[in-house]
Design a protein around this motif. Structure first.
Motif, mmCIF file in Angstrom:
data_model
loop_
_atom_site.group_PDB
_atom_site.id
_atom_site.type_symbol
_atom_site.label_atom_id
_atom_site.label_comp_id
_atom_site.label_asym_id
_atom_site.label_seq_id
_atom_site.Cartn_x
_atom_site.Cartn_y
_atom_site.Cartn_z
ATOM 1 N N SER B 19 0.825 -1.204 0.000
ATOM 2 C CA SER B 19 0.000 0.000 0.000
ATOM 3 C C SER B 19 0.861 1.257 0.000
ATOM 4 O O SER B 19 1.732 1.413 0.851
ATOM 5 C CB SER B 19 -0.892 -0.058 1.243
ATOM 6 O OG SER B 19 -1.704 1.075 1.319
ATOM 7 N N TYR B 20 0.621 2.116 -0.976
ATOM 8 C CA TYR B 20 1.316 3.395 -1.035
ATOM 9 C C TYR B 20 0.650 4.348 -0.060
ATOM 10 O O TYR B 20 -0.561 4.294 0.134
ATOM 11 C CB TYR B 20 1.160 4.004 -2.427
ATOM 12 C CG TYR B 20 2.308 3.835 -3.373
ATOM 13 C CD1 TYR B 20 2.235 2.952 -4.442
ATOM 14 C CD2 TYR B 20 3.462 4.608 -3.237
ATOM 15 C CE1 TYR B 20 3.283 2.831 -5.342
ATOM 16 C CE2 TYR B 20 4.514 4.480 -4.141
ATOM 17 C CZ TYR B 20 4.411 3.599 -5.189
ATOM 18 O OH TYR B 20 5.427 3.475 -6.092
ATOM 19 N N GLY B 24 2.585 9.013 -2.039
ATOM 20 C CA GLY B 24 3.393 8.142 -2.881
ATOM 21 C C GLY B 24 4.862 8.145 -2.539
ATOM 22 O O GLY B 24 5.697 7.759 -3.351
ATOM 23 N N MET B 27 5.694 3.365 1.426
ATOM 24 C CA MET B 27 4.787 2.253 1.205
ATOM 25 C C MET B 27 4.888 1.272 2.363
ATOM 26 O O MET B 27 5.888 1.245 3.088
ATOM 27 C CB MET B 27 5.065 1.582 -0.140
ATOM 28 C CG MET B 27 6.226 0.651 -0.151
ATOM 29 S SD MET B 27 6.266 -0.251 -1.707
ATOM 30 C CE MET B 27 7.945 -0.852 -1.620
#
Lengths: 604, 415
Positions: B19-20, B24, B27
């Motif tokens: 999951s970012y 972004g 993670m």
């Protein structure tokens, strides 16, 4: 409009393929892929091999040279959007043409830079990559140029052919290179490429240069002098339409037909029968298709063939007639072995004035939205998309611009260009911008302020609040209370401001001093954001007054703090303690009031 | 598309979720090895593992980030019947220098009696709210009223879906026109209850969630579900991973003024893809909801895109090539990235994801009369390169056919 059913491209991931699944996660500008197993069993056991692969699509935005293309075309784009709408179209046409030329010159400049790198680098992979980009830009420029001629400039019969001739000449410049080689040799007329050069010039309608070359041959063959004189005359007398002149198209046509007959007579008379090369040239001048097709190698492309054929058989071609000739020329030129390629179809669609097909085919064939987005935008401004009776004309423009700009947004500096593109997309631009600008990483305060300014300029209040809150939270976690406070004030986040003020006050209780005095001293009207903040500001003011020995004012302030009921309960003891030294001060006129228990029965 | 870089995740077992974070730059990965790892992306694009710790006593199925407005907060859910909330603590200065950070558990949510299959944070405008769903068929919504104290969570809603739940998705729309809404998917094999996707909506009056709709046409097991980001539309778009990929449009109908129930939704199917030829396990939208990705039993990830006519097509496929990288078992914090696999030649580099189905293939040798003649790099390239020929072999065409470097437009000079 048919959509070609082409198999989508497959990207290989270095992962097991049998019995395993591929997990993924979307990121900004990329997608992560990893081996996994989705069958929900009680703790599926798998191999320990765990790699996460970053998969990216576009390399273009990471190329430093192409970045200049994006920057400069952005400038042109913004200028285009601000052209006044109320001018009649015919006044705008020259502007649009000049904008189109601007775009093309930007493409050219980029191509040259890429080529320089491709040539000078020692790295074969880089050279190939840049070479590929050059060839793509070449194609783009070719298409754009043709679109400019046909759609934007919309030349009528007469000028049309001249523009097409320019177009072909521009994209077939190897003639000059060859010519240079020939001319620089010892005896040009005897160079093995000599006749190729002459014929190429003729094929491109560059008759003056052809004549100059022929002179060299003529001096070598004094016996054939008359023949060369005749050829020279024919070449000199070929009429070219002059759009700015007084001659009408009909008059030109008559003149041209007369000349054409003259050339034909020379052929019938076998005037050049003894000289193979001159005979060839004569046949070309008369528009002999078979002779033209004999020179496929020199023509190189079917569209060169098309223009040459028109030049020597139908120079007054009308725009609406183009597609007949285009289709037949393509068929004639490509023999049965050759299948038309994407570029061919695009050019053919252009000759058919099917703008929509051009855009669609370009979208499919190219991996970057830059070209179709900017071209479509320009065509839309020329009101060319609407005339094609497409109710989604403007939606197409917006769709492409949104795609292009969204692609820019993932880049650490190009995202700022994207903002302008979104601004000029009336339907979805704003919401796309709102969604994406929130995601811009706020690496530094400076960057955060830059993002904020953009949001504030557009009254994106929710985004402003959110960004300030994120920064405030970050500052708070790192115990930078002053920064956190100023961000919450900017966010107009009363709750958070209260929270931070509490921390300040706790700090004071613990340490006896305030941190970030500058900030608190200069709160100004922001102080009113929350009660606690107001209290903090005023309390600090009290301390300042006390420090400056302005005891009566200090006492007055302290009193008002107590009575205004904005003091947090936890602070009452502190306030009372602060009051004590004031009570001892003889000058305080209000000390009687301070000493009076009536003011705060509820506090004790 | 191409593989730009490969990161050795160093989990001892299968990775179940990656999951970012919102921006972004970070993670989180979770695995059957019961741990979660957090990775930070440096300025040059390299990923460093900054934390790795055991989170549960069973496989960790999903991991998700809270919105950064709430700080650095993660939630994880596991086969061990719990979900947990983690917060990053700003560490000692020497920790920072070593590039490490600490995460501490703020709370464990133990209400579920069975494996917790999904955990998601609600949209941020609802506050800090966490939702879990389990194979016991219950969706639980928790709230942390004090954002500064993440150890206090209260169970606000317990919704029984009557079917084993596999996935949840919140409608991200924060528009006032749309009350909070989430969708639950079920992989239950029970055929009594037909529809395997349920939509729940919050009711301001009752202060409870009520079922607004069941998608009766979805009768097979549902493995994943995802609302698309809302782009100012009046309707909602929902993607479902079941025996195929399905995209639904949910159009809220105008409410009667006397109606107190949830909004009536008109359900329309927008697209259905069975290209995976098998079960589809995950679906997820990109940020602008212009692309949908799906992962299936065929071991592929497929990307779906709608053109401006709203026709959906597959625009790209990621596929395992059968030759996984062999990992180096270094320390968890060691940075071991393998830069861009050269499996992808520049040919693939030109393949676009969104548009590029095919392109101008410059590597084909030009045929006589082919217009490629002048599309290849100009002859000067060939003459000046010392290395072995980079250009494809030309059969039967003199190289001088290539057009020379192009001159700047003379007309452009007076602009």
């Amino acid at each position: 409009m048919e959509e070609l059913d082409v198999e989508p491209a497959i990207t290989n991931i270095p992962a097991a393929s049998d019995g395993k699944h591929l997990g993924f996660a979307w990121g900004p500008g990329d997608i992560l892929a990893y081996e996994t197993l989705y069958k929900a069993s009680s703790g599926a056991k798998g191999s320990g091999c765990s790699f996460i692969h970053e998969v990216r699509k576009d390399e273009d935005i990471y190329s430093p040279i192409l970045r200049k293309l994006f920057n400069e075309s952005h400038h042109i784009f913004v200028g285009l959007q601000t052209i006044r709408e109320d001018l009649p179209n015919k006044n705008k046409k020259p502007q649009f043409v000049s904008i189109s030329k601007n775009y093309r010159s930007v493409i050219r400049a980029c191509m040259e830079e890429l080529q320089q790198v491709a040539v000078s680098t020692k790295d074969a992979k880089v050279s190939m990559q840049y070479g590929n980009q050059v060839s793509i830009l070449l194609a783009i420029e070719l298409i754009w140029n043709l679109c400019e001629v046909l759609f934007i400039d919309a030349a009528p019969a007469g000028s049309l052919l001249l523009h097409l001739l320019d177009w072909v000449r521009l994209h077939k410049a190897d003639v000059d290179e060859k010519a240079r080689e020939v001319l620089q040799s010892e005896s040009p007329a005897e160079h093995h490429d000599y006749w190729d050069v002459v014929v190429s010039y003729v094929l491109q309608g560059r008759l003056e240069e052809a004549r100059q070359m022929l002179v060299k041959q003529a001096t070598l063959q004094p016996a054939a002098r008359n023949m060369y004189k005749l050829m020279d005359t024919l070449l000199t007398k070929m009429p070219f339409y002059n759009p700015g002149g007084t001659q009408t198209l009909t008059e030109f046509d008559v003149k041209w037909r007369n000349w054409h007959e003259e050339v034909d007579r020379c052929l019938q008379d076998n005037s050049f029968a003894s000289n193979r090369h001159l005979e060839i040239i004569c046949r070309i001048l008369v528009g002999d298709e078979d002779m033209l097709l004999d020179h496929k190698e020199l023509l190189g492309t079917w569209y060169h063939f098309l223009v040459t054929r028109l030049l020597f058989s139908h120079p007054t071609v009308k725009p609406t007639e183009l597609h007949y000739y285009a289709q037949s020329c393509m068929t004639m030129f490509l023999d049965s072995r050759n299948v038309p390629e994407p570029l061919d179809n695009i050019l053919l669609a252009a000759f058919e004035f099917d703008i929509h097909q051009v855009i669609k085919d370009c979208s499919i064939a190219l991996n970057n939205w830059w070209f179709v987005a900017h071209l479509t935008d320009l065509l839309d401004h020329c009101k060319l998309l609407q005339s094609h009776n497409l109710h989604f004309g403007s939606n197409l423009r917006e769709f492409l611009l949104l795609e292009y700009a969204s692609g820019l947004f993932t880049h650490h500096s190009l995202w700022q260009l994207a903002v302008d593109y979104f601004d000029h997309c009336p339907e979805f631009g704003r919401v796309y911008l709102e969604l994406q600008i929130e995601r811009v990483p706020l690496d530094t305060e400076r960057k955060a302020l830059k993002v904020l300014r953009i949001c504030e300029q557009r009254q994106m209040s929710e985004q402003v609040r959110s960004i300030c809150k994120i920064m405030a939270m970050r500052a708070l976690r790192n115990n930078r209370l002053g920064s956190a406070l100023s961000w919450s004030i900017r966010a107009k986040d009363a709750a958070f401001a209260t929270l931070i003020s509490e921390r300040f006050l706790q700090d004071y209780c613990a340490r006896g001093t305030f941190s970030d005095l500058d900030l608190i001293d200069n709160l100004g009207p922001a102080m009113l954001l929350s009660d606690r903040l107001t209290f903090l500001g005023k309390y600090r003011e009290f301390h300042k007054l006390y420090g400056e020995k302005r005891f009566s004012e200090a006492a007055k302030l302290l009193l008002s703090l107590m009575t205004a009921k904005i003091a947090p309960r936890s602070f009452w003891m502190t306030l009372l303690t602060d009051a004590l030294p004031l009570l001892e001060q003889k000058e305080t006129p209000n000390h009687s009031q301070l000493g009076c228990p009536d003011h705060y029965p509820h506090q004790i | 598309m191409f593989v730009a870089r490969s990161i050795a995740a160093d989990h001892k077992d299968l990775i179940h979720d990656v999951s970012y974070d919102f921006h972004g730059r970070r993670m989180a990965t979770c695995s059957s090895d019961q741990s979660v790892k957090v990775w930070d992306k440096s300025e040059n694009g390299e990923w460093h593992c900054t934390a790795s710790w055991k989170t549960h006593s069973g496989s960790v199925w999903r991991v998700t980030w809270a919105h950064p407005e709430f700080g650095q907060v993660l939630a994880s859910c596991s086969f061990d019947r719990t979900a947990a909330v983690w917060e990053e603590i700003v560490g000692e200065s020497n920790d920072k220098q070593r590039g490490l950070s600490h995460w501490i558990k703020r709370t464990t949510l133990v209400d579920s009696r069975t494996s917790v299959t999904d955990v998601k944070f609600a949209p941020k405008h609802m506050g800090l709210m966490l939702t879990t769903c389990s194979t016991d068929g219950v969706v639980r919504i928790y709230e942390a009223p004090d954002v500064m104290n993440l150890s206090q969570w209260s169970l606000q809603h317990e919704i029984s879906c009557k079917l084993s739940c596999s996935c949840i998705s919140w409608n991200p729309s924060s528009s006032r026109a749309h009350p909070p809404m989430f969708a639950v998917g079920s992989d239950d094999s029970n055929v009594t209850y037909g529809g395997k996707v349920q939509i729940y909506e919050y009711n301001e009056n009752t202060r409870k969630y009520a079922k607004a709709e069941t998608l009766m046409t979805v009768t097979d097991a549902v493995h994943d579900i995802a609302f698309a980001p809302n782009l100012g539309r009046s309707f909602h778009v929902l993607a479902i991973a079941t025996k195929d990929v399905r995209i639904f449009k949910l159009v809220p109908m105008r409410k009667e003024s006397t109606s107190t129930g949830p909004t009536k939704l008109e359900v329309q199917i927008v697209a259905q893809f069975d290209n995976h030829n098998s079960q589809v396990w995950r679906v997820s939208w990109n940020i602008t909801s212009t692309l949908l990705a799906s992962s299936g039993d065929d071991g592929c990830v497929r990307l779906w895109k709608a053109n401006y006519m709203d026709n959906w097509k597959c625009t790209g496929i990621l596929k395992g090539d059968g030759s996984p990288l062999t990992g180096s078992s270094g320390q968890p914090t060691a940075m071991s990235t393998v830069v861009g696999s050269s499996v992808q030649t520049s040919q693939n580099a030109l393949n676009g994801m969104s548009a590029g189905r095919y392109f101008f293939p410059p590597l084909d040798p030009p045929r006589a009369g082919s217009r490629y003649g002048h599309l290849l790099p100009p002859s000067s390239l060939i003459e000046h390169c010392d290395a072995e020929p980079i250009q494809p072999q030309h059969q039967g065409l003199p190289h001088r056919l290539y057009s020379r470097a192009l001159l700047p437009l003379p007309e452009a000079d007076g602009q």
